[in-house]
Write an enzyme that holds these catalytic residues in place. Sequence first.
Site, PDB file in Angstrom:
ATOM      1  N   GLY A 295       0.831  -1.192   0.000  1.00  0.00           N
ATOM      2  CA  GLY A 295       0.000   0.000   0.000  1.00  0.00           C
ATOM      3  C   GLY A 295       0.865   1.241   0.000  1.00  0.00           C
ATOM      4  O   GLY A 295       2.046   1.188   0.387  1.00  0.00           O
TER       5      GLY A 295
ATOM      6  N   GLN B 289       3.011   9.979   1.190  1.00  0.00           N
ATOM      7  CA  GLN B 289       4.305   9.272   1.198  1.00  0.00           C
ATOM      8  C   GLN B 289       5.165   9.636  -0.007  1.00  0.00           C
ATOM      9  O   GLN B 289       6.369   9.372  -0.004  1.00  0.00           O
ATOM     10  CB  GLN B 289       4.096   7.755   1.249  1.00  0.00           C
ATOM     11  CG  GLN B 289       3.504   7.285   2.572  1.00  0.00           C
ATOM     12  CD  GLN B 289       3.383   5.783   2.603  1.00  0.00           C
ATOM     13  OE1 GLN B 289       2.399   5.234   2.151  1.00  0.00           O
ATOM     14  NE2 GLN B 289       4.407   5.113   3.112  1.00  0.00           N
TER      15      GLN B 289
ATOM     16  N   CYS C 289       5.985  -0.122   7.136  1.00  0.00           N
ATOM     17  CA  CYS C 289       5.603   1.035   6.312  1.00  0.00           C
ATOM     18  C   CYS C 289       6.786   1.401   5.434  1.00  0.00           C
ATOM     19  O   CYS C 289       7.926   1.436   5.906  1.00  0.00           O
ATOM     20  CB  CYS C 289       5.235   2.206   7.216  1.00  0.00           C
ATOM     21  SG  CYS C 289       4.794   3.708   6.329  1.00  0.00           S
ATOM     22  N   LEU C 290       6.510   1.693   4.167  1.00  0.00           N
ATOM     23  CA  LEU C 290       7.587   2.073   3.255  1.00  0.00           C
ATOM     24  C   LEU C 290       8.283   3.358   3.705  1.00  0.00           C
ATOM     25  O   LEU C 290       9.419   3.610   3.330  1.00  0.00           O
ATOM     26  CB  LEU C 290       7.043   2.239   1.829  1.00  0.00           C
ATOM     27  CG  LEU C 290       6.563   0.946   1.156  1.00  0.00           C
ATOM     28  CD1 LEU C 290       5.917   1.248  -0.179  1.00  0.00           C
ATOM     29  CD2 LEU C 290       7.690  -0.060   0.999  1.00  0.00           C
TER      30      LEU C 290
ATOM     31  N   HIS D 263      -4.196   1.277   7.763  1.00  0.00           N
ATOM     32  CA  HIS D 263      -2.853   1.871   7.756  1.00  0.00           C
ATOM     33  C   HIS D 263      -2.766   3.020   6.746  1.00  0.00           C
ATOM     34  O   HIS D 263      -2.289   4.110   7.064  1.00  0.00           O
ATOM     35  CB  HIS D 263      -1.839   0.765   7.429  1.00  0.00           C
ATOM     36  CG  HIS D 263      -0.421   1.230   7.307  1.00  0.00           C
ATOM     37  ND1 HIS D 263       0.578   0.808   8.162  1.00  0.00           N
ATOM     38  CD2 HIS D 263       0.180   2.059   6.416  1.00  0.00           C
ATOM     39  CE1 HIS D 263       1.724   1.395   7.801  1.00  0.00           C
ATOM     40  NE2 HIS D 263       1.503   2.146   6.743  1.00  0.00           N
ATOM     41  N   GLU D 264      -3.249   2.768   5.533  1.00  0.00           N
ATOM     42  CA  GLU D 264      -3.142   3.798   4.486  1.00  0.00           C
ATOM     43  C   GLU D 264      -4.033   4.995   4.797  1.00  0.00           C
ATOM     44  O   GLU D 264      -3.638   6.136   4.564  1.00  0.00           O
ATOM     45  CB  GLU D 264      -3.478   3.216   3.112  1.00  0.00           C
ATOM     46  CG  GLU D 264      -2.563   2.096   2.635  1.00  0.00           C
ATOM     47  CD  GLU D 264      -1.079   2.389   2.794  1.00  0.00           C
ATOM     48  OE1 GLU D 264      -0.658   3.557   2.701  1.00  0.00           O
ATOM     49  OE2 GLU D 264      -0.328   1.429   3.040  1.00  0.00           O
TER      50      GLU D 264
ATOM     51  N   HIS E 223      -2.492   7.441   7.092  1.00  0.00           N
ATOM     52  CA  HIS E 223      -1.528   8.353   6.462  1.00  0.00           C
ATOM     53  C   HIS E 223      -2.194   9.655   6.004  1.00  0.00           C
ATOM     54  O   HIS E 223      -1.579  10.721   6.027  1.00  0.00           O
ATOM     55  CB  HIS E 223      -0.903   7.704   5.215  1.00  0.00           C
ATOM     56  CG  HIS E 223       0.286   6.831   5.497  1.00  0.00           C
ATOM     57  ND1 HIS E 223       1.476   7.320   5.997  1.00  0.00           N
ATOM     58  CD2 HIS E 223       0.488   5.505   5.308  1.00  0.00           C
ATOM     59  CE1 HIS E 223       2.345   6.318   6.105  1.00  0.00           C
ATOM     60  NE2 HIS E 223       1.779   5.203   5.704  1.00  0.00           N
TER      61      HIS E 223
HETATM   62 NI    NI Z   1       2.694   3.351   5.581  1.00  0.00          NI
END
Ligand code: NI
Length: 160
Positions: free
Chosen positions: A46, A51, A89-90, A131-132, A135
């Site tokens: 995701g 991000q 998380c990226l 999670h997304e 953000h």
């Molecule tokens: Ni993330």
Amino acid sequence: MAIRNIREYGDEVLTKKCKEVTEMTPRVRDLIEDMLETMYEANGVGLAAPQVGILKRIVVIDVTGEDPHILINPRIVEMSGEQTGQEGCLSVPGKSGIVTRPNYVKAVAMDVNMKPIELEGTELLARAICHELDHLDGHLYVEKVEGGLQDVTYDDEEEE
Ligand code: NI
């Protein structure tokens, strides 16, 4: 399409509240294409627009690698149950942590044609949706981690 630079923990852009998308434009379409490409290239499941430094309410999610979901202005309308498990998380590379999330989530959103859609998910998909969407309001999973962040090896990690 292009790979975009993924912003990392500590970057202020990750703490901001994102704005609703009011119309689909070529620029927004390009952003979505780039977000998908950037997520796949980073082996993530995701990615949210902040991000890549864009404060718009857009997320892309694909927990299987073959089922991309694009959610514009998403909102969770139903949730139930509970799951506790590893999350990454990226934007927080090399780390993971234990987070408790609902086990079932239903979200409503717009698709790329600005038509209303629904997305229901359990387990990893439910976790990824939560999670997304966090953000988009400037929240990272690290705020919800139970027992602190752990170092992880990259090859067996799913990051969101
Ligand atoms: Ni993330």
